[in-house]
Design an enzyme around this catalytic site. Structure first.
Site, PDB file in Angstrom:
ATOM      1  N   ARG A 147       1.075  -0.897  -0.019  1.00 38.69           N
ATOM      2  CA  ARG A 147       0.023   0.186  -0.122  1.00 38.69           C
ATOM      3  C   ARG A 147       0.738   1.270  -0.051  1.00 38.69           C
ATOM      4  NH1 ARG A 147      -3.877   2.490   4.741  1.00 38.69           N
ATOM      5  NH2 ARG A 147      -2.018   3.565   5.279  1.00 38.69           N
ATOM      6  N   TYR A 159      -2.969  12.307   6.455  1.00 40.58           N
ATOM      7  CA  TYR A 159      -2.994  10.963   7.030  1.00 40.58           C
ATOM      8  C   TYR A 159      -2.447   9.774   6.557  1.00 40.58           C
ATOM      9  CZ  TYR A 159      -5.696   7.772   9.942  1.00 40.58           C
ATOM     10  OH  TYR A 159      -6.159   6.636  10.703  1.00 40.58           O
ATOM     11  N   ASP A 210      -5.027   3.852  -0.095  1.00 40.29           N
ATOM     12  CA  ASP A 210      -6.153   4.029   0.613  1.00 40.29           C
ATOM     13  C   ASP A 210      -6.334   5.552   0.664  1.00 40.29           C
ATOM     14  OD1 ASP A 210      -8.002   4.141   2.899  1.00 40.29           O
ATOM     15  OD2 ASP A 210      -6.536   3.250   4.223  1.00 40.29           O
ATOM     16  N   HIS A 212      -8.989   6.698   2.397  1.00 36.57           N
ATOM     17  CA  HIS A 212      -9.518   7.180   3.862  1.00 36.57           C
ATOM     18  C   HIS A 212     -10.873   8.041   3.867  1.00 36.57           C
ATOM     19  CE1 HIS A 212      -5.042   6.206   5.184  1.00 36.57           C
ATOM     20  NE2 HIS A 212      -5.980   5.425   5.912  1.00 36.57           N
ATOM     21  N   GLU A 236      -8.977   1.822  -1.784  1.00 41.93           N
ATOM     22  CA  GLU A 236      -9.611   1.556  -0.525  1.00 41.93           C
ATOM     23  C   GLU A 236     -10.597   2.782  -0.018  1.00 41.93           C
ATOM     24  OE1 GLU A 236      -7.153  -0.083   2.410  1.00 41.93           O
ATOM     25  OE2 GLU A 236      -8.148   0.652   4.249  1.00 41.93           O
ATOM     26  N   GLU A 262     -13.450  -1.182   6.709  1.00 42.95           N
ATOM     27  CA  GLU A 262     -12.964  -1.058   7.901  1.00 42.95           C
ATOM     28  C   GLU A 262     -13.733  -0.483   8.952  1.00 42.95           C
ATOM     29  OE1 GLU A 262      -9.290   0.788   6.617  1.00 42.95           O
ATOM     30  OE2 GLU A 262      -9.575   2.329   8.094  1.00 42.95           O
ATOM     31  N   ARG A 283     -13.349  -5.231   4.051  1.00 47.52           N
ATOM     32  CA  ARG A 283     -12.381  -5.190   4.748  1.00 47.52           C
ATOM     33  C   ARG A 283     -12.885  -5.037   6.285  1.00 47.52           C
ATOM     34  NH1 ARG A 283      -7.624  -3.684   4.526  1.00 47.52           N
ATOM     35  NH2 ARG A 283      -7.919  -1.891   5.578  1.00 47.52           N
ATOM     36  N   GLU A 339      -4.382  -7.116   5.474  1.00 47.40           N
ATOM     37  CA  GLU A 339      -3.483  -6.002   5.984  1.00 47.40           C
ATOM     38  C   GLU A 339      -2.405  -6.391   7.069  1.00 47.40           C
ATOM     39  OE1 GLU A 339      -5.321  -2.765   7.151  1.00 47.40           O
ATOM     40  OE2 GLU A 339      -3.688  -1.238   6.689  1.00 47.40           O
ATOM     41  N   TRP A 402     -17.221  15.025   3.621  1.00 43.24           N
ATOM     42  CA  TRP A 402     -17.339  13.756   3.671  1.00 43.24           C
ATOM     43  C   TRP A 402     -17.363  12.815   4.774  1.00 43.24           C
ATOM     44  CZ3 TRP A 402     -12.628  13.481   5.341  1.00 43.24           C
ATOM     45  CH2 TRP A 402     -11.585  14.579   5.031  1.00 43.24           C
TER      46      TRP A 402
HETATM   47  O1  EZ4 Z   1      -7.245   4.586   9.586  1.00 42.93           O
HETATM   48  O2  EZ4 Z   1      -6.738   1.804  11.716  1.00 42.93           O
HETATM   49  O3  EZ4 Z   1      -6.212   0.775   6.342  1.00 42.93           O
HETATM   50  N1  EZ4 Z   1      -5.902   1.276   7.417  1.00 42.93           N
HETATM   51  C1  EZ4 Z   1      -6.312   2.179   7.738  1.00 42.93           C
HETATM   52  C2  EZ4 Z   1      -5.930   2.687   9.216  1.00 42.93           C
HETATM   53  C3  EZ4 Z   1      -7.312   3.481   9.916  1.00 42.93           C
HETATM   54  C4  EZ4 Z   1      -6.931   3.375  11.669  1.00 42.93           C
HETATM   55  C5  EZ4 Z   1      -8.028   3.771  12.186  1.00 42.93           C
HETATM   56  O4  EZ4 Z   1      -8.072   3.475  13.634  1.00 42.93           O
HETATM   57  O5  EZ4 Z   1      -6.881   3.072   7.029  1.00 42.93           O
HETATM   58  O6  EZ4 Z   1      -4.710   3.380   9.211  1.00 42.93           O
HETATM   59 CO    CO Z   2      -7.813   1.980   5.493  1.00 37.72          CO
END
Ligand code: EZ4
Ligand code: CO
Length: 402
Positions: A147, A159, A210, A212, A236, A262, A283, A339, A402
Protein backbone atom coordinates in the site's frame (compact mmCIF):
# COMPACT_ATOMS: atom_id res chain seq x y z
CA UNK A 1 -18.58 -25.62 30.89
CA UNK A 2 -19.61 -22.50 32.81
CA UNK A 3 -17.96 -19.11 32.57
CA UNK A 4 -16.81 -18.17 36.08
CA UNK A 5 -14.90 -14.96 35.40
CA UNK A 6 -14.53 -12.32 32.71
CA UNK A 7 -12.46 -9.18 32.96
CA UNK A 8 -11.31 -6.30 30.82
CA UNK A 9 -7.63 -5.45 30.57
CA UNK A 10 -6.74 -1.97 29.33
CA UNK A 11 -3.09 -1.43 28.50
CA UNK A 12 -0.96 1.06 26.58
CA UNK A 13 2.35 -0.45 25.46
CA UNK A 14 2.88 2.57 23.18
CA UNK A 15 -0.77 2.60 22.12
CA UNK A 16 -4.04 1.64 23.82
CA UNK A 17 -5.52 -1.85 23.65
CA UNK A 18 -8.62 -3.27 25.33
CA UNK A 19 -8.70 -7.05 25.85
CA UNK A 20 -11.41 -9.29 27.28
CA UNK A 21 -10.32 -12.39 29.17
CA UNK A 22 -13.02 -15.02 29.75
CA UNK A 23 -12.31 -17.85 32.23
CA UNK A 24 -14.24 -21.13 32.55
CA UNK A 25 -14.83 -23.33 35.60
CA UNK A 26 -12.16 -25.70 34.23
CA UNK A 27 -9.59 -22.92 34.32
CA UNK A 28 -9.43 -22.60 30.52
CA UNK A 29 -9.40 -18.99 29.34
CA UNK A 30 -9.92 -17.21 26.07
CA UNK A 31 -9.00 -13.74 24.81
CA UNK A 32 -10.85 -11.27 22.64
CA UNK A 33 -9.73 -7.89 21.28
CA UNK A 34 -12.12 -5.02 22.09
CA UNK A 35 -10.02 -2.05 20.94
CA UNK A 36 -11.92 0.83 19.31
CA UNK A 37 -9.29 3.41 18.42
CA UNK A 38 -9.91 6.75 20.17
CA UNK A 39 -13.05 5.47 21.97
CA UNK A 40 -11.47 2.63 23.96
CA UNK A 41 -13.06 3.20 27.37
CA UNK A 42 -16.60 3.19 25.97
CA UNK A 43 -16.13 -0.46 24.94
CA UNK A 44 -14.35 -1.28 28.22
CA UNK A 45 -17.36 0.06 30.13
CA UNK A 46 -19.88 -1.68 27.84
CA UNK A 47 -18.13 -4.94 28.63
CA UNK A 48 -17.45 -4.45 32.34
CA UNK A 49 -20.71 -2.77 33.27
CA UNK A 50 -23.17 -4.46 30.92
CA UNK A 51 -21.86 -7.70 29.41
CA UNK A 52 -19.64 -9.36 32.03
CA UNK A 53 -22.54 -9.76 34.51
CA UNK A 54 -24.48 -11.61 31.75
CA UNK A 55 -21.58 -13.94 30.98
CA UNK A 56 -21.03 -15.36 34.44
CA UNK A 57 -22.68 -18.78 34.65
CA UNK A 58 -23.26 -19.10 30.86
CA UNK A 59 -22.04 -22.12 28.91
CA UNK A 60 -18.75 -21.14 27.25
CA UNK A 61 -19.37 -23.68 24.48
CA UNK A 62 -22.52 -21.94 23.18
CA UNK A 63 -20.82 -19.41 20.90
CA UNK A 64 -23.65 -18.77 18.44
CA UNK A 65 -26.34 -18.60 21.12
CA UNK A 66 -24.25 -16.16 23.17
CA UNK A 67 -23.75 -13.99 20.08
CA UNK A 68 -27.50 -13.90 19.38
CA UNK A 69 -28.27 -13.31 23.06
CA UNK A 70 -25.94 -10.30 23.28
CA UNK A 71 -26.97 -8.85 19.89
CA UNK A 72 -30.73 -9.32 20.07
CA UNK A 73 -31.10 -9.33 23.83
CA UNK A 74 -29.75 -5.81 24.25
CA UNK A 75 -32.64 -4.34 22.20
CA UNK A 76 -30.14 -1.69 20.95
CA UNK A 77 -28.43 -3.29 17.98
CA UNK A 78 -25.26 -2.63 16.01
CA UNK A 79 -22.88 0.34 16.32
CA UNK A 80 -19.10 0.17 16.78
CA UNK A 81 -19.14 0.09 20.60
CA UNK A 82 -21.72 -2.71 20.88
CA UNK A 83 -20.25 -4.76 18.05
CA UNK A 84 -16.66 -4.47 19.31
CA UNK A 85 -17.82 -5.66 22.73
CA UNK A 86 -19.73 -8.61 21.22
CA UNK A 87 -16.70 -9.35 19.03
CA UNK A 88 -14.48 -9.61 22.10
CA UNK A 89 -16.79 -12.18 23.71
CA UNK A 90 -17.13 -14.14 20.47
CA UNK A 91 -13.37 -14.21 19.85
CA UNK A 92 -12.66 -15.31 23.42
CA UNK A 93 -15.20 -18.14 23.15
CA UNK A 94 -13.61 -19.40 19.88
CA UNK A 95 -10.23 -19.31 21.64
CA UNK A 96 -11.67 -21.42 24.49
CA UNK A 97 -13.33 -23.86 22.08
CA UNK A 98 -10.02 -24.38 20.27
CA UNK A 99 -8.13 -24.95 23.51
CA UNK A 100 -10.72 -27.45 24.74
CA UNK A 101 -10.74 -29.29 21.39
CA UNK A 102 -6.93 -29.12 21.28
CA UNK A 103 -7.14 -27.63 17.77
CA UNK A 104 -6.11 -24.32 16.25
CA UNK A 105 -9.23 -22.20 15.59
CA UNK A 106 -8.81 -22.41 11.80
CA UNK A 107 -9.44 -26.17 12.03
CA UNK A 108 -12.78 -25.47 13.72
CA UNK A 109 -13.67 -23.07 10.89
CA UNK A 110 -13.41 -25.73 8.21
CA UNK A 111 -9.66 -26.17 8.02
CA UNK A 112 -7.07 -24.45 5.84
CA UNK A 113 -8.17 -23.35 2.37
CA UNK A 114 -4.61 -22.28 1.54
CA UNK A 115 -1.05 -22.84 2.70
CA UNK A 116 -0.60 -19.39 4.19
CA UNK A 117 -2.19 -15.94 4.32
CA UNK A 118 -0.98 -13.37 1.78
CA UNK A 119 -0.45 -10.00 3.44
CA UNK A 120 0.26 -6.48 2.21
CA UNK A 121 2.58 -3.96 3.78
CA UNK A 122 2.53 -0.17 4.09
CA UNK A 123 4.97 2.12 2.29
CA UNK A 124 4.59 5.70 3.44
CA UNK A 125 6.62 8.78 2.55
CA UNK A 126 6.46 12.50 3.19
CA UNK A 127 7.02 12.88 -0.56
CA UNK A 128 7.30 10.69 -3.65
CA UNK A 129 11.03 10.03 -3.24
CA UNK A 130 10.49 8.80 0.30
CA UNK A 131 7.56 6.67 -0.84
CA UNK A 132 9.80 5.06 -3.48
CA UNK A 133 12.37 4.24 -0.78
CA UNK A 134 9.66 2.83 1.46
CA UNK A 135 8.40 0.55 -1.32
CA UNK A 136 11.96 -0.71 -1.93
CA UNK A 137 12.29 -1.42 1.79
CA UNK A 138 9.08 -3.48 1.90
CA UNK A 139 10.14 -5.41 -1.20
CA UNK A 140 13.37 -6.26 0.62
CA UNK A 141 11.27 -7.63 3.48
CA UNK A 142 9.56 -9.97 1.01
CA UNK A 143 6.16 -8.32 0.54
CA UNK A 144 4.70 -8.58 -2.97
CA UNK A 145 1.68 -6.38 -2.28
CA UNK A 146 2.29 -2.87 -0.96
CA UNK A 147 0.00 0.00 0.00
CA UNK A 148 1.54 3.32 -1.02
CA UNK A 149 0.70 6.65 0.67
CA UNK A 150 2.58 9.93 0.29
CA UNK A 151 2.49 13.47 1.60
CA UNK A 152 0.77 15.76 -0.91
CA UNK A 153 2.39 19.00 -2.14
CA UNK A 154 0.40 21.91 -0.72
CA UNK A 155 -1.03 19.91 2.21
CA UNK A 156 0.99 20.19 5.40
CA UNK A 157 0.07 16.91 7.03
CA UNK A 158 -1.33 13.79 5.39
CA UNK A 159 -3.10 10.99 7.23
CA UNK A 160 -1.45 7.62 6.80
CA UNK A 161 2.06 9.06 6.63
CA UNK A 162 4.50 9.08 9.59
CA UNK A 163 6.04 12.26 10.91
CA UNK A 164 9.46 13.16 12.38
CA UNK A 165 10.91 9.90 11.10
CA UNK A 166 8.61 7.87 13.38
CA UNK A 167 6.65 4.90 12.05
CA UNK A 168 3.12 5.83 11.10
CA UNK A 169 0.60 5.41 13.92
CA UNK A 170 -3.05 6.31 13.31
CA UNK A 171 -3.81 7.85 16.75
CA UNK A 172 -2.07 10.90 18.21
CA UNK A 173 -1.51 11.66 21.90
CA UNK A 174 -2.01 15.05 23.52
CA UNK A 175 -5.44 16.11 22.25
CA UNK A 176 -7.14 16.04 18.88
CA UNK A 177 -5.03 17.42 16.06
CA UNK A 178 -6.58 19.08 13.02
CA UNK A 179 -5.40 18.55 9.48
CA UNK A 180 -6.24 20.54 6.34
CA UNK A 181 -7.36 18.82 3.16
CA UNK A 182 -7.49 19.83 -0.50
CA UNK A 183 -9.28 17.46 -2.85
CA UNK A 184 -7.87 19.20 -5.92
CA UNK A 185 -4.28 18.91 -4.68
CA UNK A 186 -4.86 15.22 -3.93
CA UNK A 187 -6.53 14.38 -7.23
CA UNK A 188 -3.76 16.07 -9.22
CA UNK A 189 -1.03 14.39 -7.23
CA UNK A 190 -2.11 10.78 -6.75
CA UNK A 191 -1.82 9.58 -10.39
CA UNK A 192 1.69 11.09 -10.52
CA UNK A 193 2.64 9.15 -7.40
CA UNK A 194 1.62 5.84 -8.97
CA UNK A 195 3.13 6.71 -12.34
CA UNK A 196 6.47 7.11 -10.56
CA UNK A 197 6.06 3.93 -8.50
CA UNK A 198 5.28 1.87 -11.62
CA UNK A 199 8.19 3.41 -13.53
CA UNK A 200 10.56 2.52 -10.65
CA UNK A 201 9.29 -0.98 -9.88
CA UNK A 202 7.53 -2.26 -13.00
CA UNK A 203 4.23 -4.06 -13.38
CA UNK A 204 4.67 -7.23 -11.35
CA UNK A 205 4.16 -5.76 -7.90
CA UNK A 206 0.61 -5.43 -6.47
CA UNK A 207 -0.03 -1.83 -5.43
CA UNK A 208 -2.79 -0.65 -3.12
CA UNK A 209 -3.89 2.83 -2.07
CA UNK A 210 -6.09 4.08 0.78
CA UNK A 211 -8.24 7.19 0.22
CA UNK A 212 -9.51 7.12 3.83
CA UNK A 213 -13.02 8.21 2.74
CA UNK A 214 -11.80 11.67 1.69
CA UNK A 215 -13.65 12.01 -1.64
CA UNK A 216 -17.22 12.42 -2.84
CA UNK A 217 -18.50 9.68 -5.19
CA UNK A 218 -17.84 11.67 -8.38
CA UNK A 219 -14.34 12.61 -7.18
CA UNK A 220 -13.69 8.98 -6.31
CA UNK A 221 -14.78 8.00 -9.82
CA UNK A 222 -12.25 10.49 -11.23
CA UNK A 223 -9.49 9.09 -9.00
CA UNK A 224 -10.27 5.50 -9.98
CA UNK A 225 -10.25 6.41 -13.67
CA UNK A 226 -7.00 8.36 -13.42
CA UNK A 227 -5.35 5.43 -11.63
CA UNK A 228 -6.38 2.80 -14.18
CA UNK A 229 -3.07 2.88 -16.12
CA UNK A 230 -1.29 1.80 -12.91
CA UNK A 231 -3.68 -1.16 -12.38
CA UNK A 232 -4.03 -1.01 -8.60
CA UNK A 233 -4.86 -4.15 -6.62
CA UNK A 234 -7.43 -1.92 -4.93
CA UNK A 235 -8.46 1.61 -4.13
CA UNK A 236 -9.60 1.62 -0.51
CA UNK A 237 -12.41 3.60 1.12
CA UNK A 238 -12.84 6.03 -1.79
CA UNK A 239 -15.93 7.63 -0.22
CA UNK A 240 -17.93 7.11 2.99
CA UNK A 241 -20.41 4.26 2.72
CA UNK A 242 -23.41 5.37 4.74
CA UNK A 243 -25.06 5.67 1.32
CA UNK A 244 -24.19 2.30 -0.14
CA UNK A 245 -25.87 3.24 -3.43
CA UNK A 246 -23.28 6.02 -3.86
CA UNK A 247 -20.82 3.37 -4.98
CA UNK A 248 -22.88 2.82 -8.13
CA UNK A 249 -21.51 6.09 -9.48
CA UNK A 250 -17.91 5.02 -8.89
CA UNK A 251 -18.57 1.65 -10.48
CA UNK A 252 -20.10 3.20 -13.60
CA UNK A 253 -16.90 5.10 -14.29
CA UNK A 254 -13.94 2.97 -13.34
CA UNK A 255 -12.60 -0.58 -13.37
CA UNK A 256 -10.15 0.12 -10.53
CA UNK A 257 -11.06 -2.51 -7.91
CA UNK A 258 -12.69 -1.11 -4.76
CA UNK A 259 -12.08 -2.20 -1.14
CA UNK A 260 -14.18 -0.92 1.72
CA UNK A 261 -15.36 -1.76 5.22
CA UNK A 262 -12.78 -1.12 7.94
CA UNK A 263 -15.31 1.07 9.79
CA UNK A 264 -18.27 -1.25 9.22
CA UNK A 265 -19.65 -3.15 12.17
CA UNK A 266 -22.36 -5.34 10.70
CA UNK A 267 -23.41 -7.27 7.61
CA UNK A 268 -26.08 -4.62 7.06
CA UNK A 269 -23.36 -2.01 6.44
CA UNK A 270 -22.23 -3.90 3.34
CA UNK A 271 -25.33 -5.80 2.24
CA UNK A 272 -26.08 -3.63 -0.80
CA UNK A 273 -22.41 -3.10 -1.63
CA UNK A 274 -21.97 -6.85 -1.84
CA UNK A 275 -25.27 -7.86 -3.40
CA UNK A 276 -24.93 -5.29 -6.20
CA UNK A 277 -21.26 -6.15 -6.57
CA UNK A 278 -20.30 -2.52 -6.02
CA UNK A 279 -17.05 -3.54 -4.31
CA UNK A 280 -14.39 -6.18 -4.85
CA UNK A 281 -13.00 -6.59 -1.32
CA UNK A 282 -14.79 -6.38 2.03
CA UNK A 283 -12.47 -5.13 4.79
CA UNK A 284 -14.53 -5.78 7.91
CA UNK A 285 -12.48 -6.96 10.90
CA UNK A 286 -12.96 -9.47 13.67
CA UNK A 287 -12.82 -6.79 16.39
CA UNK A 288 -15.13 -4.16 14.89
CA UNK A 289 -17.66 -6.37 13.11
CA UNK A 290 -18.98 -8.74 15.73
CA UNK A 291 -16.19 -11.30 15.94
CA UNK A 292 -15.29 -14.44 14.02
CA UNK A 293 -18.92 -15.64 13.95
CA UNK A 294 -20.27 -12.50 12.28
CA UNK A 295 -17.32 -12.14 9.91
CA UNK A 296 -17.98 -15.64 8.61
CA UNK A 297 -21.53 -14.59 7.70
CA UNK A 298 -20.24 -11.52 5.87
CA UNK A 299 -17.73 -13.69 3.99
CA UNK A 300 -20.45 -16.18 3.09
CA UNK A 301 -22.61 -13.41 1.61
CA UNK A 302 -19.57 -12.00 -0.20
CA UNK A 303 -18.74 -15.40 -1.67
CA UNK A 304 -22.09 -15.47 -3.48
CA UNK A 305 -21.19 -12.24 -5.28
CA UNK A 306 -17.49 -12.78 -6.11
CA UNK A 307 -16.41 -10.35 -3.41
CA UNK A 308 -13.26 -11.36 -1.52
CA UNK A 309 -12.17 -10.50 2.01
CA UNK A 310 -9.36 -8.06 2.76
CA UNK A 311 -9.39 -7.55 6.50
CA UNK A 312 -8.15 -4.38 8.11
CA UNK A 313 -4.96 -5.04 10.09
CA UNK A 314 -3.61 -1.70 11.33
CA UNK A 315 -1.67 -1.36 14.59
CA UNK A 316 -4.77 -0.27 16.52
CA UNK A 317 -6.10 -3.83 16.18
CA UNK A 318 -4.31 -5.84 18.86
CA UNK A 319 -2.29 -9.04 18.30
CA UNK A 320 -5.37 -10.88 19.62
CA UNK A 321 -7.34 -9.55 16.64
CA UNK A 322 -4.45 -10.30 14.26
CA UNK A 323 -4.35 -13.92 15.45
CA UNK A 324 -8.13 -14.26 15.03
CA UNK A 325 -7.96 -12.64 11.58
CA UNK A 326 -5.28 -15.09 10.45
CA UNK A 327 -7.35 -18.12 11.49
CA UNK A 328 -10.30 -16.64 9.62
CA UNK A 329 -8.17 -15.77 6.55
CA UNK A 330 -6.60 -19.21 6.37
CA UNK A 331 -9.97 -20.95 6.43
CA UNK A 332 -12.38 -18.79 4.44
CA UNK A 333 -12.60 -19.77 0.77
CA UNK A 334 -13.03 -16.26 -0.67
CA UNK A 335 -10.11 -14.71 1.17
CA UNK A 336 -8.33 -11.98 -0.82
CA UNK A 337 -5.51 -10.41 1.17
CA UNK A 338 -4.80 -9.36 4.78
CA UNK A 339 -3.36 -5.99 5.85
CA UNK A 340 -0.18 -6.33 7.91
CA UNK A 341 1.17 -3.41 9.89
CA UNK A 342 3.60 -4.96 12.39
CA UNK A 343 3.20 -4.01 16.05
CA UNK A 344 6.02 -2.53 18.10
CA UNK A 345 8.30 -4.80 20.14
CA UNK A 346 6.62 -3.44 23.31
CA UNK A 347 3.20 -4.56 22.08
CA UNK A 348 4.47 -7.96 20.94
CA UNK A 349 5.96 -8.55 24.41
CA UNK A 350 2.65 -7.80 26.15
CA UNK A 351 0.86 -10.13 23.69
CA UNK A 352 3.10 -13.18 23.06
CA UNK A 353 1.82 -14.95 19.96
CA UNK A 354 2.34 -17.94 17.68
CA UNK A 355 1.65 -16.26 14.36
CA UNK A 356 4.58 -15.73 12.04
CA UNK A 357 5.52 -13.70 8.97
CA UNK A 358 7.68 -15.02 6.16
CA UNK A 359 8.23 -13.75 2.60
CA UNK A 360 4.96 -11.87 2.17
CA UNK A 361 2.82 -14.47 3.95
CA UNK A 362 1.60 -15.03 7.51
CA UNK A 363 0.41 -18.12 9.35
CA UNK A 364 -1.53 -18.33 12.64
CA UNK A 365 0.46 -21.36 13.89
CA UNK A 366 -0.74 -24.71 15.17
CA UNK A 367 -1.32 -23.97 18.88
CA UNK A 368 -4.76 -24.88 20.24
CA UNK A 369 -7.12 -21.87 20.20
CA UNK A 370 -5.94 -18.59 18.73
CA UNK A 371 -2.29 -18.97 19.73
CA UNK A 372 -2.05 -15.60 21.45
CA UNK A 373 -1.71 -14.64 25.11
CA UNK A 374 -1.49 -11.55 27.30
CA UNK A 375 1.14 -10.91 29.97
CA UNK A 376 -1.15 -9.30 32.52
CA UNK A 377 1.63 -8.22 34.89
CA UNK A 378 3.43 -6.44 32.06
CA UNK A 379 0.16 -4.99 30.70
CA UNK A 380 -0.48 -3.44 34.13
CA UNK A 381 2.74 -1.46 33.81
CA UNK A 382 1.31 0.52 30.87
CA UNK A 383 -1.66 2.62 32.02
CA UNK A 384 -4.24 4.00 29.60
CA UNK A 385 -3.07 7.10 27.74
CA UNK A 386 -5.74 8.95 25.73
CA UNK A 387 -5.06 9.34 22.01
CA UNK A 388 -7.27 10.46 19.13
CA UNK A 389 -7.50 10.15 15.39
CA UNK A 390 -6.95 13.52 13.68
CA UNK A 391 -9.85 15.60 12.33
CA UNK A 392 -9.84 17.11 8.83
CA UNK A 393 -11.00 20.52 7.71
CA UNK A 394 -11.04 21.98 4.23
CA UNK A 395 -8.53 24.71 3.39
CA UNK A 396 -10.95 27.49 4.45
CA UNK A 397 -11.59 25.86 7.83
CA UNK A 398 -14.91 24.21 7.01
CA UNK A 399 -15.33 20.72 8.48
CA UNK A 400 -14.98 18.31 5.60
CA UNK A 401 -18.11 17.25 3.75
CA UNK A 402 -17.30 13.57 3.50
O1 EZ4 B 1 -7.22 4.62 9.59
O2 EZ4 B 1 -6.69 1.86 11.80
O3 EZ4 B 1 -6.19 0.75 6.25
N1 EZ4 B 1 -5.89 1.16 7.30
C1 EZ4 B 1 -6.31 2.31 7.82
C2 EZ4 B 1 -5.93 2.60 9.25
C3 EZ4 B 1 -7.09 3.27 9.98
C4 EZ4 B 1 -6.91 3.19 11.47
C5 EZ4 B 1 -8.12 3.76 12.19
O4 EZ4 B 1 -8.04 3.48 13.55
O5 EZ4 B 1 -6.99 3.06 7.16
O6 EZ4 B 1 -4.78 3.36 9.32
CO1 CO C 1 -7.87 2.01 5.53
Amino acid sequence: MRIVDARVIVTCPGRNFVTLKVVTEDGVYGLGDATLNGRELAVASYLTDHIVPLLIGRDARAIEDTWQYLYKGAYWRRGPVTMSAIAAVDTALWDIKGKVANLPVYQLLGGASREAVRVYAHANGLDVDQAVKAVAHQLDLGYTAIRVQSGIPGIRSTYGVGRDGRPYEPAEKGGVSEHRWSTEAYLTFVPRLFERIRSEFGDDLDLLHDVHHRLTPIEAARAGKALEPYHLFWMEDPTPAEQQSAFRLIRQHTVTPIAVGEVFNSIFDCQQLIQEQLIDYIRTTVVHAGGISHLRKIAALAELHQVRTGSHGATDLSPVCMAAALHFDLSVHNFGIQEHMPHTAETDTVFPHEYTYQSGFMHPGESPGLGVDIDEALAAQYPYDPAYLPVNRRMDGTMHDW
